[in-house]
Scaffold this active site. Structure first.
Site, short mmCIF file in Angstrom:
data_model
loop_
_atom_site.label_atom_id
_atom_site.label_comp_id
_atom_site.label_asym_id
_atom_site.label_seq_id
_atom_site.Cartn_x
_atom_site.Cartn_y
_atom_site.Cartn_z
CD GLU A 56 -0.87 5.19 1.97
OE1 GLU A 56 -1.74 5.43 3.19
OE2 GLU A 56 0.25 4.77 2.80
CG LEU A 57 4.79 6.67 -0.03
CD1 LEU A 57 6.57 6.06 0.08
CD2 LEU A 57 4.93 7.78 1.01
CB VAL A 92 -0.93 -0.29 1.26
CG1 VAL A 92 -1.68 0.90 1.22
CG2 VAL A 92 -1.51 -0.97 1.52
CB CYS A 93 4.13 2.27 1.88
SG CYS A 93 3.66 1.36 3.35
N PRO A 94 3.31 2.06 -1.45
CG PRO A 94 4.39 0.80 -3.11
CD PRO A 94 3.96 0.83 -1.44
#
Length: 186
Positions: free
Chosen positions: A50-51, A46-48
């Site tokens: 969002e970033l 999920v992190c990439p």
């Protein structure tokens, strides 16, 4: 404990930004509006997304005079490696702060017992005071356009004393001026 309306605590860390390692401290977040986005870990799922979403909206934040910072408990070296190997992360032009000592994550009260940061977004005013917080669970990604909307509302309220932005407020929409006359009429 709520961190709303509290001043950010002192920190100093190394970040990866535009092909360089740079030092970032609490002083860098003062004097202008800032968005600080904590995330659990590099090389995850999920992190990439969002970033990358923040990277896609970065120019809009910059036009408003707002600087964006991402933070995880990974090192700045890991941030560079991720930036160099992921097309999504390769779009990032804002500082990716490493927090391997957990000091920043503790300061913002987003450190999990396992040593990773929660998904936390903080809107910070030029005085270094936290004006907005959003924290979501592991599998729930954030939306940069909603963060941008909240920043615009915070900027509006800061520059228009006595006015507030109602739910779903968008730039240019009607605001409210709280008063005794409005009690029970909204």
């Amino acid at each position: 404990m709520s961190v709303i309306n509290t001043e950010i605590l002192p920190f100093k860390a190394t970040a990866y930004k535009n092909g360089e390692f740079i030092e970032v401290s609490d002083a860098d977040l003062k004097g202008k509006w800032s968005v600080v986005a904590f995330y659990p870990a590099d090389f995850t799922f999920v992190c990439p997304t969002e970033l990358e979403d923040l990277a896609d909206h970065y120019a809009e934040f910059q036009k408003l005079g707002v600087e964006v910072y991402s933070v995880s408990t990974d090192t700045h070296f890991s941030h560079k490696a991720w930036h160099d190997t992921s097309a999504a992360i390769g779009k990032i032009k804002y500082a990716m702060i490493g927090d391997p000592t957990h000091q920043i994550s503790k300061n913002f009260d987003v450190l999990r017992p396992a040593g990773l940061a929660d998904r936390g977004t903080f809107i910070i005013d030029p005085q270094g005071v936290i004006q907005g917080v959003e924290i979501t669970a592991e599998g729930i990604g954030r939306d940069a356009s909603e963060t941008l909307r909240k920043v615009k509302a915070a900027l509006y309220v800061a520059s228009h004393p006595g006015e507030v932005c109602p739910a779903k407020w968008k730039e240019g929409a009607k605001t409210l001026a709280p008063s005794l006359d409005l009690v029970g009429k909204i």
